[in-house]
Design an enzyme around this catalytic site. Structure first.
Site, short mmCIF file in Angstrom:
data_model
loop_
_atom_site.label_atom_id
_atom_site.label_comp_id
_atom_site.label_asym_id
_atom_site.label_seq_id
_atom_site.Cartn_x
_atom_site.Cartn_y
_atom_site.Cartn_z
N ARG A 19 -107.12 6.85 -35.23
CA ARG A 19 -107.23 6.72 -33.75
C ARG A 19 -106.01 6.87 -33.16
O ARG A 19 -105.07 6.66 -33.63
CB ARG A 19 -107.66 5.31 -33.64
CG ARG A 19 -108.01 4.71 -32.23
CD ARG A 19 -108.17 3.44 -32.11
NE ARG A 19 -107.27 2.74 -31.70
CZ ARG A 19 -106.98 1.57 -31.28
NH1 ARG A 19 -108.05 0.86 -30.91
NH2 ARG A 19 -105.92 1.08 -31.13
N ASP A 43 -109.64 5.13 -27.90
CA ASP A 43 -110.30 3.87 -27.42
C ASP A 43 -109.62 3.64 -25.84
O ASP A 43 -108.81 3.44 -25.65
CB ASP A 43 -109.80 2.60 -28.28
CG ASP A 43 -110.34 1.31 -27.85
OD1 ASP A 43 -110.18 0.49 -28.63
OD2 ASP A 43 -111.26 1.39 -26.70
N HIS A 57 -110.91 1.49 -24.06
CA HIS A 57 -110.67 -0.09 -23.78
C HIS A 57 -111.16 -0.79 -22.42
O HIS A 57 -110.74 -1.31 -21.71
CB HIS A 57 -109.15 -0.48 -23.94
CG HIS A 57 -109.13 -1.62 -24.73
ND1 HIS A 57 -108.62 -2.99 -24.34
CD2 HIS A 57 -109.15 -1.89 -26.16
CE1 HIS A 57 -108.71 -3.74 -25.17
NE2 HIS A 57 -108.85 -3.23 -26.39
N GLU A 64 -114.08 5.57 -27.46
CA GLU A 64 -114.74 4.27 -27.51
C GLU A 64 -114.47 3.55 -26.20
O GLU A 64 -113.60 3.63 -25.55
CB GLU A 64 -114.03 3.54 -28.67
CG GLU A 64 -114.25 2.01 -28.91
CD GLU A 64 -113.36 1.25 -29.90
OE1 GLU A 64 -112.64 2.14 -30.43
OE2 GLU A 64 -113.17 0.16 -29.83
N GLU A 86 -117.69 -3.72 -29.06
CA GLU A 86 -116.73 -4.66 -29.62
C GLU A 86 -116.93 -6.06 -29.05
O GLU A 86 -116.63 -7.05 -29.75
CB GLU A 86 -115.28 -4.28 -30.28
CG GLU A 86 -114.65 -4.05 -28.87
CD GLU A 86 -113.17 -3.49 -29.15
OE1 GLU A 86 -113.07 -2.49 -29.82
OE2 GLU A 86 -112.25 -4.17 -28.81
N ARG A 126 -120.46 -0.79 -32.37
CA ARG A 126 -119.21 -1.22 -32.68
C ARG A 126 -118.91 -2.67 -33.05
O ARG A 126 -117.76 -3.19 -33.24
CB ARG A 126 -118.01 -0.79 -31.40
CG ARG A 126 -117.91 0.53 -31.31
CD ARG A 126 -116.48 0.81 -32.20
NE ARG A 126 -115.56 0.21 -32.03
CZ ARG A 126 -114.40 -0.05 -33.02
NH1 ARG A 126 -114.74 -0.14 -34.18
NH2 ARG A 126 -113.26 -0.67 -32.66
N ASP A 147 -107.65 -9.07 -35.86
CA ASP A 147 -107.81 -10.37 -35.26
C ASP A 147 -109.34 -10.51 -35.98
O ASP A 147 -110.16 -11.61 -35.55
CB ASP A 147 -107.91 -10.40 -33.79
CG ASP A 147 -108.38 -9.34 -32.98
OD1 ASP A 147 -107.98 -8.26 -32.88
OD2 ASP A 147 -109.72 -9.46 -32.50
N GLU A 191 -113.23 0.71 -39.03
CA GLU A 191 -111.89 0.65 -38.50
C GLU A 191 -111.18 -0.28 -39.51
O GLU A 191 -111.45 -1.25 -39.81
CB GLU A 191 -111.94 0.02 -37.15
CG GLU A 191 -110.68 -0.52 -36.61
CD GLU A 191 -110.84 -1.21 -35.32
OE1 GLU A 191 -111.88 -1.53 -34.81
OE2 GLU A 191 -109.97 -1.07 -34.39
N TRP A 202 -108.65 -5.16 -19.53
CA TRP A 202 -107.39 -4.78 -20.22
C TRP A 202 -107.68 -3.78 -21.65
O TRP A 202 -108.79 -4.25 -22.09
CB TRP A 202 -106.78 -5.97 -20.75
CG TRP A 202 -105.69 -5.72 -21.92
CD1 TRP A 202 -104.42 -5.15 -21.70
CD2 TRP A 202 -105.79 -5.79 -23.31
NE1 TRP A 202 -103.80 -4.98 -22.98
CE2 TRP A 202 -104.72 -5.35 -24.03
CE3 TRP A 202 -106.82 -6.61 -23.98
CZ2 TRP A 202 -104.31 -5.52 -25.31
CZ3 TRP A 202 -106.66 -6.46 -25.49
CH2 TRP A 202 -105.56 -6.27 -26.09
C1 CS2 Z 1 -109.23 -2.91 -29.96
C2 CS2 Z 1 -108.97 -4.22 -30.70
O1 CS2 Z 1 -109.54 -2.10 -32.27
C3 CS2 Z 1 -109.87 -2.11 -31.40
O2 CS2 Z 1 -110.62 -0.91 -31.19
O3 CS2 Z 1 -110.39 -2.60 -28.93
O4 CS2 Z 1 -107.83 -4.20 -31.08
C4 CS2 Z 1 -108.97 -5.18 -29.68
O5 CS2 Z 1 -108.13 -4.75 -28.46
C5 CS2 Z 1 -108.73 -6.62 -30.35
O6 CS2 Z 1 -109.85 -6.77 -31.03
C6 CS2 Z 1 -108.73 -7.70 -29.13
O7 CS2 Z 1 -108.37 -8.98 -29.85
MG MG Z 2 -111.67 -1.10 -29.17
#
Ligand code: CS2
Ligand code: MG
Length: 419
Positions: free
Chosen positions: A150, A227, A229, A253, A279, A300, A333, A356, A419
């Site tokens: 990525r 990503d 985001h 993504e 996600e 995702r 996380d 991922e 964000w």
């Molecule tokens: C991100 C995440 O991994 C990804 O694709 O979108 O790292 C996301 O920013 C975090 O899970 C937020 O806690």
């Molecule tokens: Mg992401």
């Protein structure tokens, strides 16, 4: 006569480099199951939901009754879905699958259909504030054996951008600069969200040139992912998708905010770039339009945020009917427990796409003893019974919860942005 009745359940909150919430369920005959309940930046909401509203309902239930327990916690709550509820249900579900596989004396993937592949293709996060730093990061991850990367980049004129660790101290573990942790802790528990400034036009001008440079440096073969985001409007996402078509991305993504799945109709009409989303979704119902209209190519969700293994397998099977593949969310996380659950599903599901893999820090892996492994660009869940992860309770106790918040994005005029 010992049974598989649930004798006890407890929530473990620990912060080895970052915060994690784990549920541990123990049966009458002493079989232990683990479930990940980590919701980045809102961890205690899930911990309290589990402790106050779920655990009292679990004692005495048969740990083998996974589907009934799932439905009992989902429908019985009346207030359905949402990240907190579904993370709590996910943790129970993962722990019960862990127990069931241990009782069967099998690695979990054997209960999910057995092995469909030798290993799960993994992608790593490469990032850089500029092209030189980005190239170093790509090389670093290729040297580690990753076969898919990525790519996230800084944007000229912006101080900090999602996905790019500004420095080794930027929430990342020393020496692990590129798998950065976006949630920022504050001194003495006074955490507050860091505020970042965003400029979509500057981003849209810059990103195509980055992929042009990456392709000319690393060739046409390497699977590249990006990503966005959640930051773009449908038109902006269509513009970005079209501008990236020459660089043959594996996927783009979260090109638009996830609340409006119909936005993807517009994007789909204007670009052939493969799309991945979900996600921040927490239920199969969030995908209804996206899947039935084939508006995405990859789903995702993370097992931890989408009701656990039971629900994520239903999502994958629903997606498979429409030729859509999985790309489960595997950031730092999602704890090693959640990531292990992904790998058992990844090995068994026919419509697996990619996994991922943000590497957990050494501090995290001292608390969570894992048996999954990374070899030749692929992740393997291992052959230990159950999920194959144990938690070191003494090590966990050494890392007290440390409140942390994800950043907040604003436009130059101060308007809050995604964000
Ligand atoms: C991100 C995440 O991994 C990804 O694709 O979108 O790292 C996301 O920013 C975090 O899970 C937020 O806690
Ligand atoms: Mg992401």
């Amino acid at each position: 006569m010992p049974t598989t009745a649930i004798a006890s359940a407890e929530v473990i909150v620990t912060s080895p480099g970052r915060n994690f919430v784990t549920l541990q369920i123990t049966t009458d005959d002493g079989v232990v199951g683990l479930g990940d309940a980590t919701l980045n930046g809102r961890e205690l909401a899930v911990a309290v939901y589990l402790a106050d509203h779920v655990i009292p309902l679990l004692k005495g239930r048969d740990a083998m009754d996974i589907e009934d327990t799932w439905q009992y916690l989902y429908r019985g709550a009346y207030w359905r879905r949402g990240p907190v509820t579904m993370a709590a249900i996910a943790a129970v579900d993962m722990a019960l699958w862990d127990i069931k596989a241990k009782v069967a004396e099998l690695p979990l993937y054997q209960l999910l259909g057995g092995r469909s592949r030798t290993g799960a293709l993994a992608y790593a996060h490469a990032s850089g504030r500029d092209t030189e730093e980005l190239f170093d990061s790509i090389r670093e991850h290729l040297d580690l054996g990753y076969r898919a990367i990525r790519v996230q980049t800084g944007v000229p004129g912006l101080d900090s951008v999602y996905g790019v660790a500004a420095s080794a101290g930027d929430g990342a573990e020393e020496g692990d600069r590129y798998d950065y942790e976006p949630a920022r802790r504050g001194a003495g528990g006074r955490a507050r969200p860091v505020e970042e400034t965003w400029d979509t036009r500057a981003y849209l001008r810059h990103v195509p040139s980055v992929f042009e440079a990456v392709r000319s440096e690393f060739g046409a073969e390497l699977p590249l992912l990006h990503d966005a985001h959640h930051r773009l409007t449908p038109r902006e996402a269509a513009q970005l998708g079209r501008s990236l078509e020459p660089y043959d991305l594996f996927w783009l993504e979260d090109c638009t905010p996830a609340e409006d799945p119909t936005a993807l109709r517009y994007v789909r009409d204007h670009t052939t770039v493969p799309l991945a989303i979900g996600e921040v979704f927490n239920s199969i119902h969030d995908y209804q339009t996206l899947i039935t209209e084939r508006l995405v190519d990859y789903v995702r969700s993370a097992v931890t945020h989408t009701g656990g293994i039971t629900h994520l397998k239903k999502l994958a099977d629903f997606a498979a009917i429409y030729g859509i593949k999985t790309g489960f969310h595997g950031p730092t996380d999602v704890s090693p427990v959640g990531q292990a659950a992904h790998l058992h599903l990844d090995l068994a599901l026919h419509n697996f796409g990619i996994q991922e893999h943000m590497r957990h820090s050494e501090a995290t892996l001292e608390v969570f003893r894992t048996s999954f492994r990374f070899e030749d660009g692929r992740l393997h869940p291992g052959e230990r019974m159950g999920l194959g992860v144990e938690i070191d309770r003494d090590a966990a106790r050494e890392h007290a919860y440390d409140p942390a918040y994800l950043p907040v994005n604003r436009l130059a005029d101060g308007t809050v942005h995604d964000w």
